[in-house]
Scaffold this motif. Structure first.
Motif, PDB file in Angstrom:
ATOM      1  N   ASN A   1       0.828  -1.201   0.000  1.00 44.47           N
ATOM      2  CA  ASN A   1       0.000   0.000   0.000  1.00 44.47           C
ATOM      3  C   ASN A   1       0.870   1.261   0.000  1.00 44.47           C
ATOM      4  O   ASN A   1       0.564   2.235  -0.699  1.00 44.47           O
ATOM      5  N   ARG A   2       1.956   1.232   0.757  1.00 42.12           N
ATOM      6  CA  ARG A   2       2.863   2.387   0.778  1.00 42.12           C
ATOM      7  C   ARG A   2       3.537   2.574  -0.578  1.00 42.12           C
ATOM      8  O   ARG A   2       3.685   3.699  -1.059  1.00 42.12           O
ATOM      9  N   ALA A   3       3.933   1.469  -1.218  1.00 39.67           N
ATOM     10  CA  ALA A   3       4.554   1.549  -2.542  1.00 39.67           C
ATOM     11  C   ALA A   3       3.579   2.147  -3.551  1.00 39.67           C
ATOM     12  O   ALA A   3       3.961   2.960  -4.403  1.00 39.67           O
ATOM     13  N   ASN A   4       2.322   1.750  -3.461  1.00 37.58           N
ATOM     14  CA  ASN A   4       1.316   2.297  -4.369  1.00 37.58           C
ATOM     15  C   ASN A   4       1.147   3.796  -4.137  1.00 37.58           C
ATOM     16  O   ASN A   4       1.073   4.572  -5.087  1.00 37.58           O
ATOM     17  N   ARG A   5       1.116   4.217  -2.869  1.00 44.07           N
ATOM     18  CA  ARG A   5       0.993   5.643  -2.571  1.00 44.07           C
ATOM     19  C   ARG A   5       2.225   6.416  -3.063  1.00 44.07           C
ATOM     20  O   ARG A   5       2.092   7.550  -3.545  1.00 44.07           O
ATOM     21  N   ALA A   6       3.405   5.814  -2.957  1.00 41.79           N
ATOM     22  CA  ALA A   6       4.622   6.471  -3.442  1.00 41.79           C
ATOM     23  C   ALA A   6       4.546   6.674  -4.957  1.00 41.79           C
ATOM     24  O   ALA A   6       4.915   7.732  -5.466  1.00 41.79           O
ATOM     25  N   HIS A   7       4.058   5.654  -5.662  1.00 42.48           N
ATOM     26  CA  HIS A   7       3.933   5.765  -7.112  1.00 42.48           C
ATOM     27  C   HIS A   7       2.914   6.826  -7.497  1.00 42.48           C
ATOM     28  O   HIS A   7       3.171   7.679  -8.349  1.00 42.48           O
ATOM     29  N   VAL A   8       1.749   6.797  -6.869  1.00 41.81           N
ATOM     30  CA  VAL A   8       0.704   7.778  -7.171  1.00 41.81           C
ATOM     31  C   VAL A   8       1.200   9.192  -6.878  1.00 41.81           C
ATOM     32  O   VAL A   8       1.006  10.112  -7.682  1.00 41.81           O
ATOM     33  N   ASN A   9       1.882   9.376  -5.755  1.00 44.09           N
ATOM     34  CA  ASN A   9       2.396  10.686  -5.401  1.00 44.09           C
ATOM     35  C   ASN A   9       3.428  11.158  -6.414  1.00 44.09           C
ATOM     36  O   ASN A   9       3.458  12.337  -6.790  1.00 44.09           O
ATOM     37  N   ALA A  10       4.286  10.255  -6.879  1.00 47.40           N
ATOM     38  CA  ALA A  10       5.292  10.621  -7.880  1.00 47.40           C
ATOM     39  C   ALA A  10       4.625  11.058  -9.185  1.00 47.40           C
ATOM     40  O   ALA A  10       5.032  12.054  -9.794  1.00 47.40           O
ATOM     41  N   VAL A  11       3.598  10.330  -9.601  1.00 50.54           N
ATOM     42  CA  VAL A  11       2.876  10.691 -10.827  1.00 50.54           C
ATOM     43  C   VAL A  11       2.227  12.070 -10.669  1.00 50.54           C
ATOM     44  O   VAL A  11       2.310  12.911 -11.565  1.00 50.54           O
ATOM     45  N   GLU A  12       1.604  12.296  -9.527  1.00 44.47           N
ATOM     46  CA  GLU A  12       0.935  13.579  -9.285  1.00 44.47           C
ATOM     47  C   GLU A  12       1.913  14.756  -9.323  1.00 44.47           C
ATOM     48  O   GLU A  12       1.574  15.833  -9.804  1.00 44.47           O
TER      49      GLU A  12
ATOM     50  N   VAL B   1      13.492  10.948  -4.807  1.00 43.57           N
ATOM     51  CA  VAL B   1      14.073   9.619  -4.545  1.00 43.57           C
ATOM     52  C   VAL B   1      13.950   9.306  -3.057  1.00 43.57           C
ATOM     53  O   VAL B   1      13.496   8.220  -2.667  1.00 43.57           O
ATOM     54  N   ALA B   2      14.344  10.256  -2.225  1.00 43.21           N
ATOM     55  CA  ALA B   2      14.250  10.050  -0.778  1.00 43.21           C
ATOM     56  C   ALA B   2      12.807   9.802  -0.356  1.00 43.21           C
ATOM     57  O   ALA B   2      12.538   8.900   0.451  1.00 43.21           O
ATOM     58  N   HIS B   3      11.883  10.556  -0.907  1.00 40.15           N
ATOM     59  CA  HIS B   3      10.471  10.395  -0.565  1.00 40.15           C
ATOM     60  C   HIS B   3      10.001   8.983  -0.890  1.00 40.15           C
ATOM     61  O   HIS B   3       9.341   8.334  -0.076  1.00 40.15           O
TER      62      HIS B   3
END
Length: 135
Positions: A51-62, A96-98
């Motif tokens: 779930n955290r990985a998915n949020r990281a991906h979505v946040n990066a796209v946004e 990257v850090a995020h």
């Protein structure tokens, strides 16, 4: 290639790779997709890291779209200064850090929030410098 465009390229690669941990997590948790899964998404719980990985991906796209826009506008306007170069690099490394902090779940010192804020401040510094140069 300018430093700003190079950092945009690296940010695009990072954003394009962040879906991989999500897919690995889905497959290791739920197995390979079956034809029925394309009609009705599985609802079995996922590990928190997925779930955290998915949020990281979505946040990066946004956040990618706005960064890409200012870098490309700067290129079109012929603006490249020490401020835009540093801001682009800081943005990339903070992203990257995020991602690492988000996926790992590291929560001390509000590190994920700090890295997000650093990236946002770098974006704002870039945008303000771009406006300063074109006005």
């Amino acid at each position: 290639m300018t430093t700003e465009l190079f950092c945009l390229l690296l940010t695009a690669i990072l954003t394009g790779l962040l879906w991989i941990p999500v897919v690995i997590g889905y497959v290791t948790s739920r197995g390979l997709l079956r034809p029925i899964d394309y009609k009705i998404a599985p609802t079995s719980p996922l590990p928190e890291w997925v779930n955290r990985a998915n949020r990281a991906h979505v946040n990066a796209v946004e956040n990618f779209a706005t960064f890409a826009a200012i870098v490309l506008i700067a290129k079109a306007a012929g603006v490249s200064t020490a401020v835009t170069e540093i801001a682009a690099a800081v943005f990339f490394y903070a992203r990257v850090a995020h991602a690492v902090l988000q996926i790992s779940g590291f929560g001390l010192f509000k590190a994920r929030t700090v890295s997000f804020t650093v990236a946002w401040l770098a974006f704002m510094a870039f945008a303000i410098e771009l406006l300063r140069q074109v006005i």
